[in-house]
Design a protein around this motif. Structure first.
Motif, PDB file in Angstrom:
ATOM      1  N   VAL A  28       0.860  -1.177   0.000  1.00  0.00           N
ATOM      2  CA  VAL A  28       0.000   0.000   0.000  1.00  0.00           C
ATOM      3  C   VAL A  28       0.897   1.228   0.000  1.00  0.00           C
ATOM      4  N   GLN A  29       0.805   2.020  -1.050  1.00  0.00           N
ATOM      5  CA  GLN A  29       1.568   3.256  -1.165  1.00  0.00           C
ATOM      6  C   GLN A  29       0.630   4.415  -0.871  1.00  0.00           C
ATOM      7  N   GLY A  30       1.026   5.262   0.065  1.00  0.00           N
ATOM      8  CA  GLY A  30       0.172   6.389   0.420  1.00  0.00           C
ATOM      9  C   GLY A  30       0.961   7.539   0.980  1.00  0.00           C
ATOM     10  N   TRP A  31       0.219   8.559   1.417  1.00  0.00           N
ATOM     11  CA  TRP A  31       0.841   9.762   1.940  1.00  0.00           C
ATOM     12  C   TRP A  31       1.429   9.502   3.323  1.00  0.00           C
ATOM     13  N   LYS A  32       2.606  10.034   3.578  1.00  0.00           N
ATOM     14  CA  LYS A  32       3.202   9.972   4.911  1.00  0.00           C
ATOM     15  C   LYS A  32       2.313  10.748   5.875  1.00  0.00           C
ATOM     16  N   VAL A  33       2.229  10.252   7.100  1.00  0.00           N
ATOM     17  CA  VAL A  33       1.409  10.906   8.124  1.00  0.00           C
ATOM     18  C   VAL A  33       2.339  11.689   9.046  1.00  0.00           C
ATOM     19  N   TYR A  34       2.128  12.993   9.088  1.00  0.00           N
ATOM     20  CA  TYR A  34       2.924  13.867   9.942  1.00  0.00           C
ATOM     21  C   TYR A  34       2.103  14.456  11.087  1.00  0.00           C
ATOM     22  N   ALA A  35       0.790  14.383  10.996  1.00  0.00           N
ATOM     23  CA  ALA A  35      -0.086  15.035  11.970  1.00  0.00           C
ATOM     24  C   ALA A  35       0.058  14.391  13.344  1.00  0.00           C
ATOM     25  N   ASN A  36       0.536  15.170  14.291  1.00  0.00           N
ATOM     26  CA  ASN A  36       0.747  14.656  15.646  1.00  0.00           C
ATOM     27  C   ASN A  36      -0.534  14.160  16.287  1.00  0.00           C
ATOM     28  N   ASP A  37      -1.671  14.810  16.003  1.00  0.00           N
ATOM     29  CA  ASP A  37      -2.921  14.358  16.610  1.00  0.00           C
ATOM     30  C   ASP A  37      -3.278  12.939  16.163  1.00  0.00           C
ATOM     31  N   LEU A  38      -2.906  12.574  14.953  1.00  0.00           N
ATOM     32  CA  LEU A  38      -3.120  11.206  14.483  1.00  0.00           C
ATOM     33  C   LEU A  38      -2.072  10.256  15.059  1.00  0.00           C
ATOM     34  N   LEU A  39      -0.828  10.663  14.979  1.00  0.00           N
ATOM     35  CA  LEU A  39       0.252   9.786  15.437  1.00  0.00           C
ATOM     36  C   LEU A  39       0.155   9.485  16.931  1.00  0.00           C
ATOM     37  N   MET A  40      -0.343  10.441  17.721  1.00  0.00           N
ATOM     38  CA  MET A  40      -0.454  10.227  19.159  1.00  0.00           C
ATOM     39  C   MET A  40      -1.514   9.175  19.507  1.00  0.00           C
ATOM     40  N   GLN A  41      -2.418   8.882  18.571  1.00  0.00           N
ATOM     41  CA  GLN A  41      -3.456   7.882  18.807  1.00  0.00           C
ATOM     42  C   GLN A  41      -2.979   6.460  18.502  1.00  0.00           C
ATOM     43  N   LEU A  42      -1.778   6.349  17.981  1.00  0.00           N
ATOM     44  CA  LEU A  42      -1.292   5.056  17.490  1.00  0.00           C
ATOM     45  C   LEU A  42      -0.058   4.600  18.245  1.00  0.00           C
ATOM     46  N   ASP A  43       0.125   3.299  18.281  1.00  0.00           N
ATOM     47  CA  ASP A  43       1.355   2.695  18.777  1.00  0.00           C
ATOM     48  C   ASP A  43       2.036   2.098  17.556  1.00  0.00           C
ATOM     49  N   VAL A  44       3.042   2.793  17.046  1.00  0.00           N
ATOM     50  CA  VAL A  44       3.727   2.357  15.830  1.00  0.00           C
ATOM     51  C   VAL A  44       5.097   1.827  16.226  1.00  0.00           C
ATOM     52  N   PRO A  45       5.257   0.495  16.248  1.00  0.00           N
ATOM     53  CA  PRO A  45       6.538  -0.077  16.648  1.00  0.00           C
ATOM     54  C   PRO A  45       7.648   0.215  15.635  1.00  0.00           C
ATOM     55  N   GLU A  46       8.874   0.107  16.091  1.00  0.00           N
ATOM     56  CA  GLU A  46      10.017   0.281  15.198  1.00  0.00           C
ATOM     57  C   GLU A  46       9.904  -0.703  14.042  1.00  0.00           C
ATOM     58  N   GLY A  47      10.227  -0.214  12.851  1.00  0.00           N
ATOM     59  CA  GLY A  47      10.146  -1.054  11.655  1.00  0.00           C
ATOM     60  C   GLY A  47       8.798  -0.965  10.959  1.00  0.00           C
ATOM     61  N   GLN A  48       7.856  -0.262  11.582  1.00  0.00           N
ATOM     62  CA  GLN A  48       6.555  -0.056  10.963  1.00  0.00           C
ATOM     63  C   GLN A  48       6.327   1.433  10.763  1.00  0.00           C
ATOM     64  N   THR A  49       5.361   1.736   9.917  1.00  0.00           N
ATOM     65  CA  THR A  49       4.948   3.114   9.697  1.00  0.00           C
ATOM     66  C   THR A  49       3.478   3.119   9.342  1.00  0.00           C
ATOM     67  N   VAL A  50       2.940   4.306   9.147  1.00  0.00           N
ATOM     68  CA  VAL A  50       1.552   4.456   8.727  1.00  0.00           C
ATOM     69  C   VAL A  50       1.500   5.320   7.478  1.00  0.00           C
ATOM     70  N   VAL A  51       0.534   5.024   6.628  1.00  0.00           N
ATOM     71  CA  VAL A  51       0.283   5.827   5.440  1.00  0.00           C
ATOM     72  C   VAL A  51      -1.203   6.140   5.385  1.00  0.00           C
ATOM     73  N   GLU A  52      -1.524   7.241   4.749  1.00  0.00           N
ATOM     74  CA  GLU A  52      -2.918   7.645   4.587  1.00  0.00           C
ATOM     75  C   GLU A  52      -3.316   7.427   3.137  1.00  0.00           C
ATOM     76  N   VAL A  53      -4.460   6.778   2.944  1.00  0.00           N
ATOM     77  CA  VAL A  53      -4.962   6.492   1.600  1.00  0.00           C
ATOM     78  C   VAL A  53      -6.475   6.676   1.583  1.00  0.00           C
ATOM     79  N   PRO A  54      -7.052   6.973   0.408  1.00  0.00           N
ATOM     80  CA  PRO A  54      -8.510   6.987   0.317  1.00  0.00           C
ATOM     81  C   PRO A  54      -9.029   5.563   0.535  1.00  0.00           C
ATOM     82  N   THR A  55     -10.123   5.435   1.238  1.00  0.00           N
ATOM     83  CA  THR A  55     -10.709   4.111   1.454  1.00  0.00           C
ATOM     84  C   THR A  55     -11.013   3.439   0.116  1.00  0.00           C
ATOM     85  N   GLU A  56     -11.345   4.226  -0.886  1.00  0.00           N
ATOM     86  CA  GLU A  56     -11.672   3.684  -2.208  1.00  0.00           C
ATOM     87  C   GLU A  56     -10.485   2.984  -2.869  1.00  0.00           C
TER      88      GLU A  56
END
Length: 135
Positions: A28-56
């Motif tokens: 899944v290729q998507g936009w990098k997430v920089y928003a602290n309000d989003l990142l603070m809601q997540l537990d992202v372990p080392e070696g993982q990341t999050v991306v934002e994509v349209p649900t579609e």
């Protein structure tokens, strides 16, 4: 890792993309997430990341033989949904050189690899309440 392009949701300058891999997974290729309000809601372990994509974006799973790409359950790897109709997807950071050479990955995007089974679970009817958190 060999990738097979399934589809993308593009507007000028944006290109969330979905690929099937030869390792029984999806990329899944998507936009990098920089928003602290989003990142603070997540537990992202080392070696993982999050991306934002349209649900579609998941509608392109029909190109991989799925009857539908409609997300029916908002569970991992989808960690959050946003008011803008996008979702935050979490998984291992894709660093496979062969796979990356098959993609166009702008600086403001990243990609993750998620198991086929976890993506297929998103398409199943829910038997109970999903524990997905809105952003």
């Amino acid at each position: 890792m060999k990738l097979r392009f399934l589809g993308k949701n593009s507007t000028p300058g944006d290109s969330p993309t979905l690929y099937a891999s030869d390792r029984d997974s999806y990329v899944v290729q998507g936009w990098k997430v920089y928003a602290n309000d989003l990142l603070m809601q997540l537990d992202v372990p080392e070696g993982q990341t999050v991306v934002e994509v349209p649900t579609e974006l998941f509608k392109h799973l029909t190109e991989d033989g799925q009857e539908s790409g409609e997300v029916k359950r908002f569970i991992a790897p989808i960690m959050l949904t946003t008011e803008q109709g996008t979702c935050i997807v979490q998984g291992p950071v894709m660093r496979d050189a062969e796979a990356l050479s098959q993609m166009r990955l702008p600086d403001y995007e990243d990609c993750i690899e998620v198991s086929r089974s976890s993506v297929m679970a998103l398409l199943e009817e829910s038997g109970g309440a999903d524990h997905q958190r809105p952003a």
